[in-house]
Scaffold this motif. Structure first.
Motif, PDB file in Angstrom:
ATOM      1  N   LEU A  53       8.525  99.280  28.532  1.00 42.24           N
ATOM      2  CA  LEU A  53       9.471  98.521  27.721  1.00 42.24           C
ATOM      3  C   LEU A  53      10.772  99.300  27.563  1.00 42.24           C
ATOM      4  N   LYS A  54      10.656 100.589  27.310  1.00 45.70           N
ATOM      5  CA  LYS A  54      11.828 101.465  27.166  1.00 45.70           C
ATOM      6  C   LYS A  54      12.668 101.473  28.442  1.00 45.70           C
ATOM      7  N   LYS A  55      12.011 101.402  29.585  1.00 45.95           N
ATOM      8  CA  LYS A  55      12.701 101.407  30.874  1.00 45.95           C
ATOM      9  C   LYS A  55      13.167 100.019  31.294  1.00 45.95           C
ATOM     10  N   PHE A  88       1.783 103.639  27.808  1.00 51.04           N
ATOM     11  CA  PHE A  88       2.332 103.155  29.086  1.00 51.04           C
ATOM     12  C   PHE A  88       3.222 101.933  28.861  1.00 51.04           C
ATOM     13  N   ARG A  89       2.729 100.990  28.051  1.00 48.56           N
ATOM     14  CA  ARG A  89       3.499  99.768  27.800  1.00 48.56           C
ATOM     15  C   ARG A  89       4.821 100.076  27.085  1.00 48.56           C
TER      16      ARG A  89
END
Length: 76
Positions: A45-47, A40-41
């Motif tokens: 972070l990617k988004k 999820f993290r």
């Protein structure tokens, strides 16, 4: 990772994906929720939604104190 309050939720997942997550957790000696939380993290972070951790920000602040003069010279 420290003590964190966790929230329960229900979700559905592709059985193959869930199986791989279980394998990773087992191989790394972790609990499944820890692996899912990491995923999820990484997604956040990617988004561009996730913020840096407190530890990262504390290290950054310490670095600024320690190398302030150097950073000012490099900025010129």
């Amino acid at each position: 990772m420290g003590t964190t309050n966790l929230s329960k939720f229900s979700a559905q997942a592709n059985p193959e994906v869930l199986s791989h997550l279980h394998e990773i957790a087992t191989a790394e000696g972790r609990k499944l929720h820890s692996v899912i939380d990491e995923a999820f993290r990484d997604f956040l972070l990617k988004k561009g939604i996730s913020s840096p951790s407190r530890q990262v920000m504390a290290s950054f602040a310490q670095s600024l104190q320690e190398f302030e003069v150097l950073y000012q010279e490099l900025a010129k």
